[in-house]
Design a protein around this motif. Structure first.
Motif, PDB file in Angstrom:
ATOM      1  N   ASP A  91       0.796  -1.221   0.000  1.00 27.09           N
ATOM      2  CA  ASP A  91       0.000   0.000   0.000  1.00 27.09           C
ATOM      3  C   ASP A  91       0.834   1.280   0.000  1.00 27.09           C
ATOM      4  N   HIS A  92       2.057   1.223   0.523  1.00 33.29           N
ATOM      5  CA  HIS A  92       2.864   2.439   0.630  1.00 33.29           C
ATOM      6  C   HIS A  92       3.561   2.797  -0.682  1.00 33.29           C
ATOM      7  N   LEU A  93       3.487   1.896  -1.678  1.00 30.87           N
ATOM      8  CA  LEU A  93       4.129   2.149  -2.962  1.00 30.87           C
ATOM      9  C   LEU A  93       3.161   2.814  -3.931  1.00 30.87           C
ATOM     10  N   THR A  94       3.723   3.436  -4.959  1.00 27.80           N
ATOM     11  CA  THR A  94       2.901   3.919  -6.055  1.00 27.80           C
ATOM     12  C   THR A  94       2.693   2.793  -7.059  1.00 27.80           C
ATOM     13  N   VAL A  95       1.779   3.013  -7.988  1.00 27.42           N
ATOM     14  CA  VAL A  95       1.547   2.027  -9.041  1.00 27.42           C
ATOM     15  C   VAL A  95       2.834   1.785  -9.812  1.00 27.42           C
ATOM     16  N   ARG A  96       3.521   2.847 -10.140  1.00 26.05           N
ATOM     17  CA  ARG A  96       4.772   2.707 -10.898  1.00 26.05           C
ATOM     18  C   ARG A  96       5.796   1.880 -10.121  1.00 26.05           C
ATOM     19  N   GLN A  97       5.910   2.120  -8.823  1.00 28.04           N
ATOM     20  CA  GLN A  97       6.868   1.368  -8.009  1.00 28.04           C
ATOM     21  C   GLN A  97       6.476  -0.097  -7.898  1.00 28.04           C
ATOM     22  N   ARG A 116      -1.111  -3.539 -21.370  1.00 28.28           N
ATOM     23  CA  ARG A 116      -2.480  -3.882 -21.762  1.00 28.28           C
ATOM     24  C   ARG A 116      -3.411  -3.939 -20.569  1.00 28.28           C
ATOM     25  N   HIS A 117      -2.929  -4.448 -19.440  1.00 31.01           N
ATOM     26  CA  HIS A 117      -3.809  -4.689 -18.304  1.00 31.01           C
ATOM     27  C   HIS A 117      -3.752  -3.605 -17.236  1.00 31.01           C
ATOM     28  N   ILE A 118      -2.662  -2.860 -17.162  1.00 29.90           N
ATOM     29  CA  ILE A 118      -2.530  -1.851 -16.105  1.00 29.90           C
ATOM     30  C   ILE A 118      -2.675  -0.470 -16.724  1.00 29.90           C
ATOM     31  N   LYS A 119      -3.848   0.103 -16.571  1.00 29.61           N
ATOM     32  CA  LYS A 119      -4.131   1.427 -17.125  1.00 29.61           C
ATOM     33  C   LYS A 119      -4.457   2.376 -15.978  1.00 29.61           C
ATOM     34  N   LEU A 120      -3.461   2.610 -15.146  1.00 30.51           N
ATOM     35  CA  LEU A 120      -3.619   3.436 -13.958  1.00 30.51           C
ATOM     36  C   LEU A 120      -2.504   4.483 -13.914  1.00 30.51           C
ATOM     37  N   PRO A 121      -2.770   5.655 -13.338  1.00 30.22           N
ATOM     38  CA  PRO A 121      -1.709   6.665 -13.201  1.00 30.22           C
ATOM     39  C   PRO A 121      -0.555   6.128 -12.374  1.00 30.22           C
ATOM     40  N   GLY A 122       0.650   6.210 -12.916  1.00 30.97           N
ATOM     41  CA  GLY A 122       1.807   5.647 -12.225  1.00 30.97           C
ATOM     42  C   GLY A 122       2.091   6.266 -10.885  1.00 30.97           C
ATOM     43  N   ALA A 123       1.705   7.523 -10.683  1.00 31.60           N
ATOM     44  CA  ALA A 123       2.009   8.222  -9.438  1.00 31.60           C
ATOM     45  C   ALA A 123       0.991   7.936  -8.338  1.00 31.60           C
ATOM     46  N   SER A 124      -0.094   7.229  -8.665  1.00 35.52           N
ATOM     47  CA  SER A 124      -1.133   6.952  -7.664  1.00 35.52           C
ATOM     48  C   SER A 124      -0.625   5.991  -6.600  1.00 35.52           C
ATOM     49  N   LEU A 125      -0.893   6.321  -5.342  1.00 37.01           N
ATOM     50  CA  LEU A 125      -0.543   5.403  -4.268  1.00 37.01           C
ATOM     51  C   LEU A 125      -1.491   4.206  -4.277  1.00 37.01           C
ATOM     52  N   ALA A 135      -7.723  -4.610  -8.148  1.00 38.68           N
ATOM     53  CA  ALA A 135      -7.828  -5.851  -8.898  1.00 38.68           C
ATOM     54  C   ALA A 135      -7.148  -5.713 -10.257  1.00 38.68           C
ATOM     55  N   GLN A 136      -7.341  -4.567 -10.925  1.00 40.95           N
ATOM     56  CA  GLN A 136      -6.687  -4.347 -12.207  1.00 40.95           C
ATOM     57  C   GLN A 136      -5.176  -4.424 -12.075  1.00 40.95           C
ATOM     58  N   LEU A 137      -4.641  -3.806 -11.031  1.00 44.35           N
ATOM     59  CA  LEU A 137      -3.193  -3.827 -10.832  1.00 44.35           C
ATOM     60  C   LEU A 137      -2.701  -5.237 -10.494  1.00 44.35           C
ATOM     61  N   ALA A 138      -3.393  -5.922  -9.592  1.00 47.58           N
ATOM     62  CA  ALA A 138      -2.976  -7.274  -9.201  1.00 47.58           C
ATOM     63  C   ALA A 138      -3.037  -8.230 -10.377  1.00 47.58           C
ATOM     64  N   PHE A 139      -4.126  -8.199 -11.138  1.00 45.61           N
ATOM     65  CA  PHE A 139      -4.248  -9.064 -12.301  1.00 45.61           C
ATOM     66  C   PHE A 139      -3.213  -8.718 -13.365  1.00 45.61           C
ATOM     67  N   GLY A 140      -2.992  -7.426 -13.559  1.00 45.96           N
ATOM     68  CA  GLY A 140      -2.013  -7.012 -14.566  1.00 45.96           C
ATOM     69  C   GLY A 140      -0.603  -7.452 -14.230  1.00 45.96           C
ATOM     70  N   LEU A 141      -0.221  -7.325 -12.969  1.00 48.17           N
ATOM     71  CA  LEU A 141       1.108  -7.779 -12.552  1.00 48.17           C
ATOM     72  C   LEU A 141       1.250  -9.289 -12.739  1.00 48.17           C
TER      73      LEU A 141
END
Length: 301
Positions: A91-97, A116-125, A135-141
């Motif tokens: 939780d303490h990381l950003t999407v990009r991290q 293709r799967h991760i369409k989120l702002p990289g700077a978002s915590l 879920a989008q981030l977890a599935f994309g990773l």
């Protein structure tokens, strides 16, 4: 065993005096999408935790792509991706991290699948993401890791139907296209029926039935009959019987004319024969409301 992505042999896990699973014998073919179905508390999450190496079994063995998990986990650790029910992330990381961390740990990272799967702002915590975004981030990773075995626990939990369609289905399509095997633990029958080609029914830590959906469509039927004599001995094709108010529902696998003849000879009067569905299997084998299910024959496919 080399043609199987996952094989378990008498696998069991006990917490204190309580067995979460016991005597579990799974056979999951490589390249399939397998749904492990069961009610809450059936042992689904424990099974995935064992296969992911997060828990040690109390008894029995598990093999991933022919490697014994207890002694060779180092050889297959990078071949397994696990998306748990909570979609656990840092939780303490950003999407990009989070993406950079996952990329550094993966041996076969795919930038194309990540994009293709991760369409989120990289700077978002991560802590500020909605449930659907997590879920989008977890599935994309998980997809971008290109693992040979993907474990997904209750993927539709807290997700709306649009998110499920866009995230889960896309994830599975891409993973299968990469040659991966997908194991989904769920109690959502409709979602499993849409994406899976094999299923296992887990009940109180025991595997009741394991089959392909193609086999189910071709060979499994539900026969409804009036009974004068409730005995079903000598008809091994009967998997289970549910008796309600003088009628019986037989879940069967085999030649319907032969099974019907056997039932008729024992005093049953056939009322109806219907194809079995995934919901039928679930209800006949796992639902314990009303009269208890009589497991008339042990069915091993």
């Amino acid at each position: 065993m080399s043609e199987m992505a996952v094989v378990t042999q008498s696998l069991g896990k006990r917490f204190g005096a309580q067995w979460a699973i016991r005597g579990l014998d799974l056979k999951i073919p490589q390249g399939c999408v397998y749904g492990l179905l069961g009610r809450n508390g059936a042992g689904k999450s424990t099974t995935l935790d064992l296969l992911a190496g997060l828990l040690k079994p109390t008894e029995g063995d598990a093999f991933i792509r022919g490697h014994r998990l207890a002694t060779e986990r180092g050889l297959i650790a990078n071949e397994i991706a696990y998306v748990d029910q909570a979609k656990t992330l840092y939780d303490h990381l950003t999407v990009r991290q989070m993406v950079e961390l996952a990329r550094g740990l993966a041996q076969q990272w795919s930038e194309a699948l990540a994009a293709r799967h991760i369409k989120l702002p990289g700077a978002s915590l991560v802590r500020n993401l909605s449930k659907g975004q997590r879920a989008q981030l977890a599935f994309g990773l998980a997809a971008a890791r290109r693992s040979r075995l993907l474990l997904v626990d209750e993927p539709t939990a807290n997700l709306d139907p649009v998110a499920v369609q866009g995230l889960l289905h896309g994830l599975i399509e891409d993973c299968v296209a990469e040659g991966a095997t997908v194991l989904i633990a769920s109690n959502e029958l409709e979602e499993v029926a849409q994406v899976c080609d094999h299923v296992g029914l887990l009940d109180h830590g025991h595997l009741r039935l394991e089959l392909s959906l193609e086999d189910m469509e071709m060979n499994y039927r539900v026969i409804t009959a009036f009974e004068e004599n409730p005995s079903t001995s000598g008809i091994p094709e009967i998997i289970s019987v549910r008796r309600i108010d003088g009628t019986a529902r037989y879940l069967v696998c085999g030649s319907i004319p032969e099974i019907s003849a056997g039932l008729t000879a024992k005093g049953a009067r056939i009322l109806d024969v219907q194809p079995a569905t995934l919901r039928t299997l679930y209800m006949e084998l796992l639902d314990d409301t009303g009269d208890p299910v009589d497991f008339a024959a042990r069915h091993d496919k």
